[in-house]
Design a protein around this motif. Structure first.
Motif, PDB file in Angstrom:
ATOM      1  N   THR A   1      -0.745   7.146  -1.974  1.00 34.41           N
ATOM      2  CA  THR A   1       0.128   6.030  -2.509  1.00 34.41           C
ATOM      3  C   THR A   1      -0.621   4.690  -2.804  1.00 34.41           C
ATOM      4  O   THR A   1      -0.146   3.876  -3.324  1.00 34.41           O
ATOM      5  N   LEU A   2      -2.125   4.786  -2.727  1.00 35.82           N
ATOM      6  CA  LEU A   2      -2.873   3.762  -2.843  1.00 35.82           C
ATOM      7  C   LEU A   2      -2.547   3.010  -4.327  1.00 35.82           C
ATOM      8  O   LEU A   2      -2.539   1.681  -4.443  1.00 35.82           O
TER       9      LEU A   2
ATOM     10  N   LEU B   1       0.943  -1.064  -0.005  1.00 34.65           N
ATOM     11  CA  LEU B   1      -0.126  -0.019   0.142  1.00 34.65           C
ATOM     12  C   LEU B   1       0.679   1.174   0.122  1.00 34.65           C
ATOM     13  O   LEU B   1       0.341   2.319  -0.207  1.00 34.65           O
ATOM     14  N   VAL B   2       2.174   1.151   0.336  1.00 35.74           N
ATOM     15  CA  VAL B   2       3.075   2.231   0.376  1.00 35.74           C
ATOM     16  C   VAL B   2       4.286   2.317  -0.443  1.00 35.74           C
ATOM     17  O   VAL B   2       4.892   3.414  -0.364  1.00 35.74           O
ATOM     18  N   THR B   3       4.394   1.249  -1.102  1.00 30.08           N
ATOM     19  CA  THR B   3       5.598   1.261  -1.897  1.00 30.08           C
ATOM     20  C   THR B   3       5.419   0.539  -3.272  1.00 30.08           C
ATOM     21  O   THR B   3       4.437  -0.171  -3.368  1.00 30.08           O
ATOM     22  N   ASP B   4       6.105   0.909  -4.210  1.00 31.16           N
ATOM     23  CA  ASP B   4       5.872   0.335  -5.611  1.00 31.16           C
ATOM     24  C   ASP B   4       7.046  -0.571  -5.933  1.00 31.16           C
ATOM     25  O   ASP B   4       7.394  -1.208  -6.809  1.00 31.16           O
ATOM     26  N   SER B   5       7.745  -1.024  -5.071  1.00 34.20           N
ATOM     27  CA  SER B   5       8.927  -1.969  -5.096  1.00 34.20           C
ATOM     28  C   SER B   5       8.702  -3.208  -4.686  1.00 34.20           C
ATOM     29  O   SER B   5       9.504  -3.859  -4.113  1.00 34.20           O
TER      30      SER B   5
ATOM     31  N   CYS C   1      -0.476   1.162   7.085  1.00 32.81           N
ATOM     32  CA  CYS C   1      -0.168   1.388   5.578  1.00 32.81           C
ATOM     33  C   CYS C   1      -1.640   1.889   5.089  1.00 32.81           C
ATOM     34  O   CYS C   1      -1.126   2.784   4.096  1.00 32.81           O
ATOM     35  N   GLU C   2      -2.562   1.568   5.353  1.00 30.05           N
ATOM     36  CA  GLU C   2      -3.773   1.826   4.810  1.00 30.05           C
ATOM     37  C   GLU C   2      -3.820   3.517   5.046  1.00 30.05           C
ATOM     38  O   GLU C   2      -4.294   4.397   4.100  1.00 30.05           O
ATOM     39  N   ARG C   3      -3.951   3.779   6.348  1.00 28.60           N
ATOM     40  CA  ARG C   3      -3.786   5.343   6.672  1.00 28.60           C
ATOM     41  C   ARG C   3      -2.780   6.228   5.960  1.00 28.60           C
ATOM     42  O   ARG C   3      -3.071   7.210   5.446  1.00 28.60           O
TER      43      ARG C   3
END
Lengths: 261, 259
Positions: free
Chosen positions: A257-258, A163-167, A248-250
């Motif tokens: 970043t969702l 939920l917070v990273t694209d890696s 992470c959702e918050r």
């Protein structure tokens, strides 16, 4: 009852969507052939480098590591898959618990992987001449279930970071290769520096591999302790996943970043 | 054509570097594999352990990079919606694929440097190169060989909508069959013909021969001949595949069909 029905529907729908495009040969290649080839590679490497009298420990360890495919990768990528299909917003805003949704996605793949680990162990035993008739199967299956439970909880914990990273591909591959090094499947944990020896104790699979090695060697001392430790790690990682997904959702809502990829 | 080739190589390197998975296969994977293989060889007493640790983990990283980049590029182009434009652009699609593969392989050859650095910094393990020019030549042949094998495989991926499955499934088997981290005599006899048909087997052998204190020129010449022969064969296969596959995807309209 309604929750169970929902869980079953989601689990079955996801399993079908993952596998519908494969014909039976491809399904077997992906779920059984490739894992066994992967296990064979590490066992042969051990045969050449350690030149041991018996390869039982490596067959056991690497059979356990087969569950990484699902417990780490499938669980860890489940949020990514929803994001790619544009469903993540719906999932996050739905009243159903996110963890329940993720567990439903992993349900059938985990059942399949249990079969893969068991069949992988039997085929590995057959290839590398291990006497399977002397093995106490019930404790061994107990070790496999405990190992897979903690690896699944660990995979859930990792999945929350989608939920917070694209890696996530980087993170999951890094962790999975790390497990090959730190769980004692391929070389004794005592070879590691003190710090990493400590880390290995709190990672999934280390204790279940130790327990399974003892079972296959015909010993019972310490098996229960290792299995209980592994189950304890399952509880800890599940608790961590519960906290991490909320955090992470918050964070994802706040920093938008969702849907980042 | 040279401008297209060079431009595509540059853009491919930038695109690949931007992907976290490629950075994993380029940097993290060879580092972790070096640690794993070193720990497994640590008490082995094998005289050639250093070359298997450094070259082996580097080659594993190189092959992984090819699997997850050169072979996976078709799926990525398809997903991004640029595959039909590349396929039908006035610049020959073959040139684009060759350029993409060269770009990836050149960048991926850094895995050998990462393994060498990891082994040196963490374990004070070095690879003695008694004949640098021969080794450099072997390295160039290796890179050409890896480019040659990835192009026909990339073309085959044009036919499939399950590229993700195949690029994952190709990774470990080739590492196993080509003897990156142990000699081929560890494998059963029936696997030998498959190993011999794969150019990375001969590239690996060439690199190991180039590291010997005294060069066995006869063995080196034989290995070079096999490398050259297989590279030509893969070149021929590329031409055949291209003609067959481009006709088929046009006829069946499957170019953009994905998972």
């Amino acid at each position: 009852m309604r929750i169970l029905r929902y869980f079953w529907t989601q689990a079955w729908l996801n399993f079908k969507s993952l596998n519908a495009i494969f014909n039976p040969e491809e399904f077997i290649l992906l779920d059984l052939g490739y894992p066994i080839i992967s296990m064979t590679f590490y066992v042969l490497l051990a045969a050449y480098s350690f030149n041991p009298a018996s390869l039982t420990h490596w067959v056991v360890g690497n059979a356990f590591l087969l569950c990484i495919n699902v417990c780490i990768f499938t669980m860890g990528q489940s949020i990514n898959a929803e994001r790619a299909q544009g469903r993540l917003r719906t999932v996050v805003t739905a009243p159903t618990s996110d963890l329940q949704f993720l567990l439903a996605k992993g349900f059938f793949p985990i059942l399949m992987e249990f079969v893969t680990v068991l069949v992988g162990f039997v085929i590995g035993g057959w290839i590398f001449h291990i006497d399977l008739s002397q093995i106490a199967w019930v404790p061994l299956i107990g070790c496999i279930l405990a190992g897979m439970a903690s690896a699944t909880a660990f995979g859930l914990f990792l999945a929350t970071f989608s939920l917070v990273t694209d890696s996530m591909h980087f993170i999951l591959n890094f962790v999975a290769t790390g497990l090959f090094i730190l769980t004692g499947a391929n070389f004794p944990v005592t070879q590691l520096p003190l710090f990493w020896r400590g880390v290995s104790q709190v990672l999934p699979l280390t204790h279940s591999i130790q327990a399974a090695s003892q079972v296959t060697a015909g010993r019972t001392s310490g098996v229960l302790g290792n299995v209980l430790w592994e189950l304890g790690l399952t509880v800890v990682y599940f608790a961590l996943a519960t906290v991490a997904i909320k955090f992470c959702e918050r964070y994802a809502r706040k920093h938008a970043t969702l849907e980042m990829f | 054509m040279f401008n297209v080739l060079w431009g595509t190589i540059k853009i491919q390197m930038k695109n690949s570097w931007a992907r976290p998975m490629f950075r994993f296969t380029l940097i993290a994977s060879p580092m972790l594999n070096t640690v794993l293989i070193y720990e497994m060889f640590r008490h082995s007493g094998q005289s050639d352990a250093a070359s298997y640790i450094i070259l082996g983990s580097g080659l594993m990283g190189l092959w992984s990079s090819i699997c997850f980049s050169s072979i996976g590029d078709i799926a990525r182009d398809r997903y991004m919606g640029v595959l039909p434009f590349l396929f039908t652009s006035p610049s020959n699609y073959n040139v684009l694929i060759v350029a993409k593969t060269i770009g990836n392989t050149l960048l991926a050859s850094l895995t050998l440097v990462v393994s060498w650095l990891t082994a040196g910094l963490l374990f004070r393990l070095t690879l003695v190169v008694p004949h640098p020019i021969v080794f450099l030549g072997a390295l160039v042949v290796t890179i050409i060989g890896f480019v040659a094998i990835s192009i026909p495989i990339s073309y085959l991926m044009l036919l499939s909508r399950k590229t993700g499955l195949y690029m994952n499934v190709l990774d470990i088997p080739v590492t196993l069959l080509c003897g990156f981290v142990f000699p081929l005599n560890v494998l059963p006899q029936w696997t030998q013909p498959i190993s011999q048909a794969l150019v990375p087997t001969w590239s690996t052998r060439l690199l190991h021969l180039a590291l010997q204190p005294t060069i066995d020129w006869v063995a080196l010449r034989t290995t070079m001949t096999w490398n050259a022969g297989l590279i030509l064969l893969y070149g021929g296969l590329t031409v055949v595949f291209w003609h067959a596959i481009q006709l088929r995807v046009r006829r069946n309209a499957t170019l953009e069909v994905s998972e």
